[in-house]
Design a protein around this motif. Sequence first.
Motif, mmCIF file in Angstrom:
data_model
loop_
_atom_site.group_PDB
_atom_site.id
_atom_site.type_symbol
_atom_site.label_atom_id
_atom_site.label_comp_id
_atom_site.label_asym_id
_atom_site.label_seq_id
_atom_site.Cartn_x
_atom_site.Cartn_y
_atom_site.Cartn_z
ATOM 1 N N VAL A 1 0.848 -1.188 0.000
ATOM 2 C CA VAL A 1 0.000 0.000 0.000
ATOM 3 C C VAL A 1 0.884 1.237 0.000
ATOM 4 O O VAL A 1 2.056 1.204 0.408
ATOM 5 C CB VAL A 1 -0.940 0.018 1.225
ATOM 6 C CG1 VAL A 1 -1.939 -1.127 1.134
ATOM 7 C CG2 VAL A 1 -0.157 -0.064 2.531
ATOM 8 N N ALA A 2 0.306 2.343 -0.434
ATOM 9 C CA ALA A 2 1.067 3.586 -0.573
ATOM 10 C C ALA A 2 1.671 4.044 0.748
ATOM 11 O O ALA A 2 2.778 4.611 0.773
ATOM 12 C CB ALA A 2 0.169 4.673 -1.159
ATOM 13 N N ALA A 3 0.964 3.795 1.853
ATOM 14 C CA ALA A 3 1.457 4.244 3.159
ATOM 15 C C ALA A 3 2.797 3.622 3.526
ATOM 16 O O ALA A 3 3.542 4.157 4.358
ATOM 17 C CB ALA A 3 0.423 3.916 4.236
ATOM 18 N N GLY A 4 3.133 2.492 2.901
ATOM 19 C CA GLY A 4 4.396 1.835 3.203
ATOM 20 C C GLY A 4 5.600 2.438 2.513
ATOM 21 O O GLY A 4 6.743 2.089 2.842
ATOM 22 N N TYR A 5 5.389 3.341 1.571
ATOM 23 C CA TYR A 5 6.489 3.951 0.830
ATOM 24 C C TYR A 5 7.098 5.098 1.634
ATOM 25 O O TYR A 5 7.070 6.259 1.235
ATOM 26 C CB TYR A 5 6.004 4.421 -0.539
ATOM 27 C CG TYR A 5 5.921 3.299 -1.559
ATOM 28 C CD1 TYR A 5 6.838 3.207 -2.603
ATOM 29 C CD2 TYR A 5 4.936 2.324 -1.480
ATOM 30 C CE1 TYR A 5 6.786 2.175 -3.529
ATOM 31 C CE2 TYR A 5 4.860 1.287 -2.402
ATOM 32 C CZ TYR A 5 5.793 1.214 -3.411
ATOM 33 O OH TYR A 5 5.734 0.184 -4.319
ATOM 34 N N THR A 6 7.629 4.755 2.799
ATOM 35 C CA THR A 6 8.237 5.736 3.692
ATOM 36 C C THR A 6 9.727 5.860 3.420
ATOM 37 O O THR A 6 10.351 4.972 2.809
ATOM 38 C CB THR A 6 8.040 5.321 5.158
ATOM 39 O OG1 THR A 6 8.740 4.077 5.380
ATOM 40 C CG2 THR A 6 6.556 5.131 5.480
ATOM 41 N N GLU A 7 10.312 6.929 3.911
ATOM 42 C CA GLU A 7 11.756 7.124 3.762
ATOM 43 C C GLU A 7 12.521 5.955 4.379
ATOM 44 O O GLU A 7 13.484 5.454 3.788
ATOM 45 C CB GLU A 7 12.163 8.443 4.418
ATOM 46 C CG GLU A 7 13.651 8.740 4.302
ATOM 47 C CD GLU A 7 14.028 10.075 4.905
ATOM 48 O OE1 GLU A 7 15.189 10.513 4.722
ATOM 49 O OE2 GLU A 7 13.164 10.695 5.567
ATOM 50 N N LYS A 8 12.097 5.510 5.538
ATOM 51 C CA LYS A 8 12.768 4.411 6.229
ATOM 52 C C LYS A 8 12.706 3.126 5.402
ATOM 53 O O LYS A 8 13.735 2.479 5.177
ATOM 54 C CB LYS A 8 12.117 4.177 7.596
ATOM 55 C CG LYS A 8 12.695 3.011 8.390
ATOM 56 C CD LYS A 8 12.021 2.910 9.748
ATOM 57 C CE LYS A 8 12.600 1.764 10.579
ATOM 58 N NZ LYS A 8 12.323 0.442 9.990
ATOM 59 N N ASN A 9 11.515 2.764 4.942
ATOM 60 C CA ASN A 9 11.378 1.527 4.176
ATOM 61 C C ASN A 9 12.158 1.569 2.875
ATOM 62 O O ASN A 9 12.849 0.613 2.508
ATOM 63 C CB ASN A 9 9.898 1.241 3.891
ATOM 64 C CG ASN A 9 9.150 0.740 5.105
ATOM 65 O OD1 ASN A 9 9.755 0.249 6.055
ATOM 66 N ND2 ASN A 9 7.829 0.856 5.078
ATOM 67 N N LEU A 10 12.045 2.669 2.161
ATOM 68 C CA LEU A 10 12.715 2.766 0.872
ATOM 69 C C LEU A 10 14.230 2.660 1.023
ATOM 70 O O LEU A 10 14.903 1.989 0.245
ATOM 71 C CB LEU A 10 12.330 4.063 0.169
ATOM 72 C CG LEU A 10 10.856 4.192 -0.243
ATOM 73 C CD1 LEU A 10 10.602 5.552 -0.888
ATOM 74 C CD2 LEU A 10 10.443 3.078 -1.186
ATOM 75 N N ASN A 11 14.770 3.314 2.042
ATOM 76 C CA ASN A 11 16.212 3.242 2.268
ATOM 77 C C ASN A 11 16.646 1.848 2.694
ATOM 78 O O ASN A 11 17.703 1.359 2.273
ATOM 79 C CB ASN A 11 16.644 4.281 3.311
ATOM 80 C CG ASN A 11 16.920 5.642 2.711
ATOM 81 O OD1 ASN A 11 18.006 5.884 2.182
ATOM 82 N ND2 ASN A 11 15.938 6.529 2.785
ATOM 83 N N GLU A 12 15.816 1.196 3.510
ATOM 84 C CA GLU A 12 16.157 -0.176 3.918
ATOM 85 C C GLU A 12 16.164 -1.121 2.720
ATOM 86 O O GLU A 12 17.036 -1.990 2.606
ATOM 87 C CB GLU A 12 15.167 -0.660 4.977
ATOM 88 C CG GLU A 12 15.385 -0.032 6.350
ATOM 89 C CD GLU A 12 14.402 -0.547 7.387
ATOM 90 O OE1 GLU A 12 13.492 -1.321 7.009
ATOM 91 O OE2 GLU A 12 14.540 -0.172 8.571
ATOM 92 N N TYR A 13 15.208 -0.944 1.809
ATOM 93 C CA TYR A 13 15.154 -1.803 0.627
ATOM 94 C C TYR A 13 16.353 -1.563 -0.274
ATOM 95 O O TYR A 13 16.944 -2.515 -0.825
ATOM 96 C CB TYR A 13 13.854 -1.568 -0.143
ATOM 97 C CG TYR A 13 12.601 -1.972 0.609
ATOM 98 C CD1 TYR A 13 12.646 -2.911 1.632
ATOM 99 C CD2 TYR A 13 11.369 -1.415 0.298
ATOM 100 C CE1 TYR A 13 11.502 -3.286 2.315
ATOM 101 C CE2 TYR A 13 10.209 -1.778 0.971
ATOM 102 C CZ TYR A 13 10.289 -2.720 1.990
ATOM 103 O OH TYR A 13 9.153 -3.081 2.660
ATOM 104 N N VAL A 14 16.719 -0.315 -0.445
ATOM 105 C CA VAL A 14 17.888 -0.006 -1.278
ATOM 106 C C VAL A 14 19.157 -0.566 -0.653
ATOM 107 O O VAL A 14 20.016 -1.122 -1.347
ATOM 108 C CB VAL A 14 17.996 1.516 -1.512
ATOM 109 C CG1 VAL A 14 19.406 1.897 -1.956
ATOM 110 C CG2 VAL A 14 16.997 1.955 -2.568
ATOM 111 N N ASP A 15 19.277 -0.441 0.659
ATOM 112 C CA ASP A 15 20.465 -0.973 1.334
ATOM 113 C C ASP A 15 20.534 -2.500 1.176
ATOM 114 O O ASP A 15 21.624 -3.068 1.003
ATOM 115 C CB ASP A 15 20.454 -0.599 2.813
ATOM 116 C CG ASP A 15 20.727 0.885 3.042
ATOM 117 O OD1 ASP A 15 21.246 1.541 2.115
ATOM 118 O OD2 ASP A 15 20.404 1.387 4.140
ATOM 119 N N ARG A 16 19.393 -3.151 1.233
ATOM 120 C CA ARG A 16 19.359 -4.605 1.050
ATOM 121 C C ARG A 16 19.809 -4.973 -0.367
ATOM 122 O O ARG A 16 20.589 -5.907 -0.560
ATOM 123 C CB ARG A 16 17.944 -5.121 1.307
ATOM 124 C CG ARG A 16 17.782 -6.646 1.224
ATOM 125 C CD ARG A 16 16.350 -7.019 1.581
ATOM 126 N NE ARG A 16 16.162 -8.468 1.638
ATOM 127 C CZ ARG A 16 15.843 -9.239 0.600
ATOM 128 N NH1 ARG A 16 15.687 -8.684 -0.594
ATOM 129 N NH2 ARG A 16 15.683 -10.545 0.740
#
Length: 328
Positions: free
Chosen positions: A91-106
Amino acid sequence: MKNRILGKTGQSVSEIGFGAWAIGGTWGEVSMEDAKGALNAALDAGMTFIDTADVYGDGRSEKITADVLQERGGEQPFVATKLGRRLSPHVAAGYTEKNLNEYVDRSRDNLQMDTLDLVQLHCPPTEIYYTPEVFAVMDDMIKNGKIRSYGVSVEKVEEGLKALEFPNVSSIQLIYNIFRQRPAELLLREAKRRDVGIIARVPLASGLLTGKMTADTTFSADDHRAFNRNGEQFDKGETFAGVPFDVALDAVEDIRRLLPGDMTMAKFALRWILMNENVSVIIPGSKNKAQSETNAQASDITALSDETMSALKNIYQSKIAPWVHQRW
């Protein structure tokens, strides 16, 4: 292998790239040997663009890519990955700065890259295209050196047109093939005008446009062509380009009559896409060495005639468009 420029990235990439979804998962079982063989064959054939995602095999595709590139050494191809689909619920609410950065780091860890070449929002909810804060997060990742560029992978033409409004979007990935011709009406031209690269996915309509399938073809339980025909797991349009299987098979027979000489339908279908100069790179998937080699050969095929292009448009309009044209 001929090259094209990937939009405002300025990167010259092979016009046929390697789609790494199949070596990750949901296309039936692919052994590690076949997966690495497929990617090595693609690179040996001159492909310099790899498209993967963090959810393909829960990172398997990214890790295989990293292993192969490390084993080969030398000049590295351009690697694009994606983020966002790890969200549950998506969902759109999950596209947070924290989540996006964690996914990129992974993904940086999986790909063994300090700075990712291209990261694409992975078919996010339509609402995201009206949420500039998300694109601002991606801008910050460029500033912080985590990524060099970013783009979007879209389901609908309208989403692609909206994405073009964000100045730092470098690429748009979308389904474009003989069974999905609507993008050529406006989106591909607008992207070219704004110097945004176009990555054409599902070029063979999940294998339909190889001409090898029949009404009796079956798929394993872990193949999305068995479990996602009606959009049970993700967008219906990703499986067989959204065309009902029986309808598509009928159209395939019409296409077969247009094949010149001994050309395979797969090469023919890829060459059709290359006829549009606004496409930057096509990303057919492959599950083994032979498929990669066949895909690469489409770059050398002679241009299709005007008569053939017109006939393919007529087949689309009469048999396929009623099922897909206004939906995606």
